[in-house]
Design a protein around this motif. Structure first.
Motif, PDB file in Angstrom:
ATOM      1  N   GLY A  21      51.758  45.812 142.673  1.00  5.25           N
ATOM      2  CA  GLY A  21      51.106  45.168 141.531  1.00  5.25           C
ATOM      3  C   GLY A  21      51.975  44.824 140.338  1.00  5.25           C
ATOM      4  N   SER A  73      52.819  43.720 133.317  1.00  2.00           N
ATOM      5  CA  SER A  73      51.939  44.379 134.300  1.00  2.00           C
ATOM      6  C   SER A  73      51.865  45.878 134.032  1.00  2.00           C
ATOM      7  CB  SER A  73      52.481  44.182 135.724  1.00  2.00           C
ATOM      8  OG  SER A  73      52.480  42.820 136.083  1.00  2.00           O
ATOM      9  N   ILE A  74      50.665  46.440 134.215  1.00  2.00           N
ATOM     10  CA  ILE A  74      50.519  47.896 134.073  1.00  2.00           C
ATOM     11  C   ILE A  74      51.476  48.589 135.051  1.00  2.00           C
ATOM     12  CG2 ILE A  74      48.917  49.832 134.266  1.00  2.00           C
ATOM     13  CD1 ILE A  74      46.624  47.819 133.630  1.00  2.00           C
ATOM     14  N   ASP A 101      51.205  41.307 151.074  1.00  2.00           N
ATOM     15  CA  ASP A 101      49.828  40.843 150.853  1.00  2.00           C
ATOM     16  C   ASP A 101      48.970  41.940 151.462  1.00  2.00           C
ATOM     17  OD1 ASP A 101      47.269  39.869 151.084  1.00  2.00           O
ATOM     18  OD2 ASP A 101      47.862  37.881 151.801  1.00  2.00           O
ATOM     19  N   ILE A 102      48.219  42.633 150.618  1.00  2.00           N
ATOM     20  CA  ILE A 102      47.495  43.821 151.081  1.00  2.00           C
ATOM     21  C   ILE A 102      46.510  43.482 152.199  1.00  2.00           C
ATOM     22  CG2 ILE A 102      45.626  43.694 149.371  1.00  2.00           C
ATOM     23  CD1 ILE A 102      47.418  46.916 150.548  1.00  2.00           C
ATOM     24  N   LYS A 104      34.990  46.782 140.948  1.00  2.00           N
ATOM     25  CA  LYS A 104      35.545  47.992 140.312  1.00  2.00           C
ATOM     26  C   LYS A 104      34.624  49.198 140.530  1.00  2.00           C
ATOM     27  CE  LYS A 104      39.492  46.656 138.574  1.00  2.00           C
ATOM     28  NZ  LYS A 104      40.741  47.014 139.293  1.00  2.00           N
ATOM     29  N   LEU A 154      44.078  45.174 128.603  1.00  2.00           N
ATOM     30  CA  LEU A 154      45.505  44.914 128.360  1.00  2.00           C
ATOM     31  C   LEU A 154      45.806  43.466 128.715  1.00  2.00           C
ATOM     32  CD1 LEU A 154      46.629  48.301 129.879  1.00  2.00           C
ATOM     33  CD2 LEU A 154      47.054  47.586 127.507  1.00  2.00           C
ATOM     34  N   THR A 182      47.380  41.283 130.395  1.00  2.00           N
ATOM     35  CA  THR A 182      48.217  40.934 131.546  1.00  2.00           C
ATOM     36  C   THR A 182      47.767  39.597 132.144  1.00  2.00           C
ATOM     37  OG1 THR A 182      46.708  42.030 133.037  1.00  2.00           O
ATOM     38  CG2 THR A 182      48.465  43.397 132.103  1.00  2.00           C
ATOM     39  N   ALA A 220      46.426  39.148 135.059  1.00  3.04           N
ATOM     40  CA  ALA A 220      45.099  39.344 135.670  1.00  3.04           C
ATOM     41  C   ALA A 220      44.008  39.308 134.601  1.00  3.04           C
ATOM     42  CB  ALA A 220      45.055  40.674 136.431  1.00  3.04           C
TER      43      ALA A 220
HETATM   44  N1  LIG Z   1      44.683  44.336 132.262  1.00  2.97           N
HETATM   45  C1  LIG Z   1      43.568  45.023 132.061  1.00  2.97           C
HETATM   46  O1  LIG Z   1      42.873  44.860 131.033  1.00  2.97           O
HETATM   47  C2  LIG Z   1      43.147  46.031 133.076  1.00  2.97           C
HETATM   48  C3  LIG Z   1      42.282  47.072 132.683  1.00  2.97           C
HETATM   49  C4  LIG Z   1      41.877  48.000 133.642  1.00  2.97           C
HETATM   50  C5  LIG Z   1      42.323  47.872 134.961  1.00  2.97           C
HETATM   51  N2  LIG Z   1      43.171  46.843 135.301  1.00  2.97           N
HETATM   52  C6  LIG Z   1      43.611  46.761 136.691  1.00  2.97           C
HETATM   53  O2  LIG Z   1      44.996  46.988 136.778  1.00  2.97           O
HETATM   54  C7  LIG Z   1      45.466  46.426 138.014  1.00  2.97           C
HETATM   55  C8  LIG Z   1      46.747  45.670 137.746  1.00  2.97           C
HETATM   56  O3  LIG Z   1      46.453  44.518 136.978  1.00  2.97           O
HETATM   57  P1  LIG Z   1      47.251  44.075 135.673  1.00  2.97           P
HETATM   58  O4  LIG Z   1      46.243  44.006 134.576  1.00  2.97           O
HETATM   59  O5  LIG Z   1      48.483  44.872 135.498  1.00  2.97           O
HETATM   60  O6  LIG Z   1      47.581  42.555 136.000  1.00  2.97           O
HETATM   61  P2  LIG Z   1      48.744  41.824 136.868  1.00  2.97           P
HETATM   62  O7  LIG Z   1      48.302  40.406 136.969  1.00  2.97           O
HETATM   63  O8  LIG Z   1      50.054  42.085 136.244  1.00  2.97           O
HETATM   64  O9  LIG Z   1      48.659  42.547 138.274  1.00  2.97           O
HETATM   65  C9  LIG Z   1      47.734  42.198 139.294  1.00  2.97           C
HETATM   66  C10 LIG Z   1      48.501  42.337 140.588  1.00  2.97           C
HETATM   67  O10 LIG Z   1      47.645  42.186 141.719  1.00  2.97           O
HETATM   68  C11 LIG Z   1      48.481  41.627 142.735  1.00  2.97           C
HETATM   69  N3  LIG Z   1      47.715  41.082 143.856  1.00  2.97           N
HETATM   70  C12 LIG Z   1      46.676  40.208 143.815  1.00  2.97           C
HETATM   71  N4  LIG Z   1      46.276  39.924 145.068  1.00  2.97           N
HETATM   72  C13 LIG Z   1      47.065  40.653 145.916  1.00  2.97           C
HETATM   73  C14 LIG Z   1      47.143  40.814 147.331  1.00  2.97           C
HETATM   74  N5  LIG Z   1      46.328  40.138 148.160  1.00  2.97           N
HETATM   75  N6  LIG Z   1      48.080  41.657 147.845  1.00  2.97           N
HETATM   76  C15 LIG Z   1      48.918  42.341 147.031  1.00  2.97           C
HETATM   77  N7  LIG Z   1      48.907  42.236 145.688  1.00  2.97           N
HETATM   78  C16 LIG Z   1      47.984  41.404 145.138  1.00  2.97           C
HETATM   79  C17 LIG Z   1      49.254  40.547 141.992  1.00  2.97           C
HETATM   80  O11 LIG Z   1      50.411  40.161 142.718  1.00  2.97           O
HETATM   81  C18 LIG Z   1      49.607  41.282 140.699  1.00  2.97           C
HETATM   82  O12 LIG Z   1      50.870  41.915 140.814  1.00  2.97           O
HETATM   83  C19 LIG Z   1      44.313  45.589 138.556  1.00  2.97           C
HETATM   84  O13 LIG Z   1      43.622  46.347 139.523  1.00  2.97           O
HETATM   85  C20 LIG Z   1      43.433  45.394 137.334  1.00  2.97           C
HETATM   86  O14 LIG Z   1      42.091  45.144 137.661  1.00  2.97           O
HETATM   87  C21 LIG Z   1      43.591  45.942 134.384  1.00  2.97           C
END
Ligand SMILES: NC(=O)c1ccc[n+]([C@@H]2O[C@H](COP(=O)([O-])OP(=O)(O)OC[C@H]3O[C@@H](n4cnc5c(N)ncnc54)[C@H](O)[C@@H]3O)[C@@H](O)[C@H]2O)c1
Length: 264
Positions: free
Chosen positions: A12, A18-19, A63-64, A162, A191, A193, A195
């Protein structure tokens, strides 16, 4: 150091916002050896983000939803390390018609895609890595949640996914405990990001946090979330599993803002 000697898989990472990138940085600072996984057209961006980590790690394609990718990842990790001590699942995706207020008209296929990539995929990662975690004598898995115990504006079928992810966390904890594998989730505040920016109306989440989080909240700093993930990946939480740990400035505990009535 918190993660000395740990061999960790961090999914991710897209950009250095990215987190997962912040988790990777903390993990390296705390002594872990890591590999990143990257996805599809984002691979090049992930590789560039990897170069900005303290020790640029290898990036392996995943790709998961592609079983061949998982097989190749496991083969690589087997020859590289022989075992794996933990992983961060930081993967989510929902098609545009599953977000942004179209809840009542979202087609089933789009809702299913959100579920498969964002919730079922935690099971996919866990089962893929299981043989290597068994070889390590157990370990820790962490995913990233956005708390959906109440309905949000715009979050729609991603929110439903979720809720499923929280449930997947508990069932994985049930089934992997016998292998000494802990399975947890960190529920993060909003956050900024890539996504998050794909969720229309993301600003509404930031407004809600400004009103309700007793500790305040900085949507441009994933550092506190990355540090909590590192704690859960460490040996300091040996009896914690099936847990949803909030890193949200205390938001989830507060019903209607932090202001008190004027004293008479
Ligand atoms: N940003 C926020 O506000 C927030 C808050 C709570 C939870 N999250 C969660 O944190 C996680 C990371 O997201 P983020 O906010 O860091 O954004 P991000 O866009 O940096 O990361 C999302 C990641 O998902 C990956 N991804 C998507 N489809 C995929 C697949 N088929 N196979 C493998 N990887 C795949 C992307 O390549 C990307 O690296 C997510 O689950 C998101 O829902 C985000």
């Amino acid at each position: 150091m918190l993660l000395e000697g740990k061999r960790l898989v961090i999914t991710g990472v897209l950009t250095d916002d990215s987190i997962a990138w912040h988790t990777a940085r903390t993990a390296q600072e705390e002594g872990a050896e890591i590999v990143l996984t990257g996805f599809g057209r984002g691979m090049r961006i992930t590789e560039r983000a990897a170069e900005r980590l303290p020790i640029p790690p290898d990036v392996i394609e995943l790709d998961i939803n592609d079983p061949a990718h998982m097989e190749a990842l496991v083969a690589d990790l087997e020859s590289r390390w022989g075992g794996v001590d933990g992983a961060l699942h930081a993967i989510a995706f929902a098609p545009a018609d599953a977000l942004g207020g179209a809840f009542l008209t979202t087609p089933a296929e789009s809702a299913a895609t959100a579920f498969t990539t964002s919730a079922f995929s935690y099971k996919t990662l866990a089962v893929g890595l299981l043989p290597l975690m068994k070889k390590a004598g157990g370990g820790s898995l962490v995913t990233l949640d956005f708390d959906n115990t109440q309905a949000w504006p715009a979050y729609d079928w991603m929110g439903v996914a979720k809720s499923a992810l929280q449930s997947v966390t508990r069932y994985l904890a049930r089934d992997l405990g016998e292998y000494n594998i802990r399975v947890n989730a960190v529920s993060a505040g909003p956050l900024g990001t890539v996504a998050a920016k794909s969720v229309p109306g993301f600003g509404l989440f930031e407004d809600a946090w400004a009103e309700r989080a007793p500790l305040g909240w900085d949507a441009s700093d994933p550092g506190p979330v990355g540090r909590m993930v590192a704690v859960l990946l460490s040996d300091w939480t040996p009896m914690t599993s099936g847990e949803i740990v909030h890193v949200d400035g205390g938001f989830h505990a507060i019903a209607a803002g932090t202001r008190q009535p004027e004293k008479e």
